[in-house]
Design an enzyme around this catalytic site. Structure first.
Site, PDB file in Angstrom:
ATOM      1  N   ASP A 129       0.878  -1.168   0.000  1.00  0.00           N
ATOM      2  CA  ASP A 129       0.000   0.000   0.000  1.00  0.00           C
ATOM      3  C   ASP A 129       0.911   1.212   0.000  1.00  0.00           C
ATOM      4  O   ASP A 129       1.726   1.374   0.913  1.00  0.00           O
ATOM      5  CB  ASP A 129      -0.876   0.024   1.259  1.00  0.00           C
ATOM      6  CG  ASP A 129      -1.931  -1.090   1.255  1.00  0.00           C
ATOM      7  OD1 ASP A 129      -2.108  -1.742   0.222  1.00  0.00           O
ATOM      8  OD2 ASP A 129      -2.575  -1.297   2.308  1.00  0.00           O
ATOM      9  N   ASP A 149     -13.371  -4.712  -1.212  1.00  0.00           N
ATOM     10  CA  ASP A 149     -13.137  -4.431   0.211  1.00  0.00           C
ATOM     11  C   ASP A 149     -14.426  -4.673   1.000  1.00  0.00           C
ATOM     12  O   ASP A 149     -15.126  -3.719   1.343  1.00  0.00           O
ATOM     13  CB  ASP A 149     -12.705  -2.966   0.399  1.00  0.00           C
ATOM     14  CG  ASP A 149     -11.366  -2.666  -0.244  1.00  0.00           C
ATOM     15  OD1 ASP A 149     -10.427  -3.451  -0.050  1.00  0.00           O
ATOM     16  OD2 ASP A 149     -11.266  -1.650  -0.952  1.00  0.00           O
TER      17      ASP A 149
END
Ligand code: 1PR
Length: 469
Positions: A150, A319
């Site tokens: 990330d 997600d």
């Protein structure tokens, strides 16, 4: 390689016709399509027993069928098996070479192959007699281990690899390490290293694929985000396994008013060296529109990118977050998707029931779309792979959410990558022996070097899971 053939069921346009045969789509009744991952290539005219693994990513192939299609078979240099189908994975004749796999993304094996071709560009041999290649009891496609980074700018404006728990990437407490010189300040963006250096480390340590997610890109235009493009370019120069880039793949307007389509954004990443792009929030909005109109309009990011680059280049990153309900009284529309915490699972899950709701903007907003609706919707729109995160498990080290993975795996035919929650090497063994996912991804444990990729691979080998060693 496919352009050398006469035609393909993928397109009405003819090929070069050097090989007088046709390219067909894989049969997806017994396996996930696209065929994505590392598979073996068997040399047809050699006794060599071990074959290297190369990286494949495609939905169409040239079937190897010497009896019915000898013209194509005499070009075959290697064959590969996927499911029960044997196809031509490379062709060679005179100074013509072609591969279905990607040598430039196949690590050391691919670089060796390219080197050999450049040194000996012409193979003067008579067309060999096609030999039969019996179907083996099972194919050699390996399960993939993916390291995910990330990436975001820290408060000083540098791009760093970060990692949060349930997507909160800021430090919660002030800590000063006694063994290193690092000081962590509460509220600062957690800094786990520089993206290109970490990518190079993961490549060297045997990762089968890397993923870079620009996690704050929803705030601004990714095409103005030149540092991220520079990171991709630099990573692609030293990493010879596939790179997936995500974050902000959507239609955007630059601060100066210039409109940028999702296709342009993806194109910039592909030209910088990405092999796949990963779409998050936009995929949810596209499925909401699909459910609203019931029509596939061809305008969403998934569709336009899949149309231009092939569906195998489009990953959708989901997600989901659990919505806990009372199974006795719940009568909502997601009854059939309810999951129950197993008796041997984590304590806070036992005896509870929930469904999985999709979110956008890195989990900041929930939408009324379930994970099954989203997975099936994006498959209809043309996604080639699903990266399945779990906000509830992210960064917890409790293991992958096997219930979630099984639910999605049985709802779609495209490959599914398990993500979120890996805390030890045994979790990878669990996910591959107890679900049918094609790949597993982890972030935190790899960044903090709590578990090495080589240790994961050793554990999988011991458990007889087929991997690229
Ligand atoms: O919506 O198209 O711009 O895409 C944004 C992408 O960025 C999405 O894929 C979304 O998952 C991701 N993202 C957004 N915010 C965050 C954040 O952390 N604040 N990262 C974020 C999500 C989750 C995984 C993580 C696994 C494994 N990261 O990528 O790597 O959960 O972690 P673990 O092994 O440590 O448990 P868009």
């Amino acid at each position: 390689m496919q352009i050398l053939f006469q035609s393909s069921s993928e397109s009405p346009l003819p090929g070069l016709g050097v090989i007088p045969s046709t390219i067909h789509r894989f049969d997806d009744t017994d396996k996930s399509v696209p065929h994505i991952g590392w598979n073996s290539a068997d040399l047809l005219h050699s006794r060599q027993e071990t074959t290297p693994y190369y990286y494949f990513v495609h939905s169409y192939c040239a079937k190897y069928d010497p009896e019915n299609d000898p013209q194509a078979a005499i070009w075959a240099h290697t064959t590969t098996q996927y499911g029960k189908e044997v196809f031509i994975s490379s062709v060679s004749r005179g100074n013509v070479f072609g591969t279905q796999f990607h040598p430039e993304k196949s690590g050391a094996a691919g670089l060796t192959l390219l080197n050999e071709w450049l040194r000996n560009p012409i193979v003067n041999r008579d067309p060999p007699r096609p030999v039969s290649q019996p179907v083996k009891p099972k194919h050699m496609l390996t399960r993939r281990i993916i390291a995910c980074m990330d990436v975001r700018a820290n408060d000083e404006g540098d791009l760093v690899v970060t990692k949060g728990d349930q997507y909160d990437v800021r430090e919660k407490t002030v800590t000063t390490s006694k063994t290193t010189i690092t000081t962590r300040t509460a509220g600062a963006v957690r800094n786990l290293g520089k993206p290109v250096a970490l990518a190079a480390r993961y490549y060297a340590s045997g990762a089968d694929e890397l993923c870079l997610l620009n996690i704050t890109s929803f705030r601004h235009s990714p095409l103005r985000d030149q540092p991220m493009l520079a990171v991709v370019r630099a990573a692609a120069e030293c990493v010879f396994v596939p790179l997936t880039i995500g974050g902000g793949i959507k239609d955007t307007v630059d601060p100066d008013g210039t409109k940028r389509s999702a296709l342009e954004v993806a194109g910039a990443y592909f030209r910088a060296g990405a092999d796949k792009v990963s779409i998050g929030s936009e995929a949810v909005y596209a499925v909401e529109r699909l459910r609203g109109t019931g029509k596939v309009e061809g305008t969403s990011a998934i569709e336009t990118i899949a149309q231009a680059y092939g569906r195998q280049a489009v990953v959708v990153s989901i997600d989901p977050r659990r919505v806990y309900v009372d199974p006795e009284t719940y009568d909502g529309q997601y009854r059939d998707e309810l999951v129950k915490g197993s008796p041997d699972g984590p304590e806070n899950e036992r005896g509870r029931a929930w469904w999985y709701q999709c979110t956008v903007s890195g989990g900041r907003e929930s939408r009324l779309v379930s994970v099954v609706e989203l997975a099936q919707g994006v498959e209809t729109l043309g996604a080639g792979e699903i990266l399945l995160n779990s906000i509830d498990r992210d960064g917890t080290g409790l293991g992958f959410d096997l219930n979630l993975l099984r639910l999605v795996r049985r709802s779609v035919r495209i490959p599914v990558v398990a993500s979120s929650g890996a805390g030890k090497k045994e979790h990878f063994v669990d996910v591959f022996t107890r679900t049918n996912v094609e790949a597993a991804l982890a972030a935190g444990i790899f960044h903090r070097e709590e578990v090495l990729i080589s240790e994961v691979k050793e554990a999988l080998e011991t458990a007889h899971v087929n991997i690229r060693g």
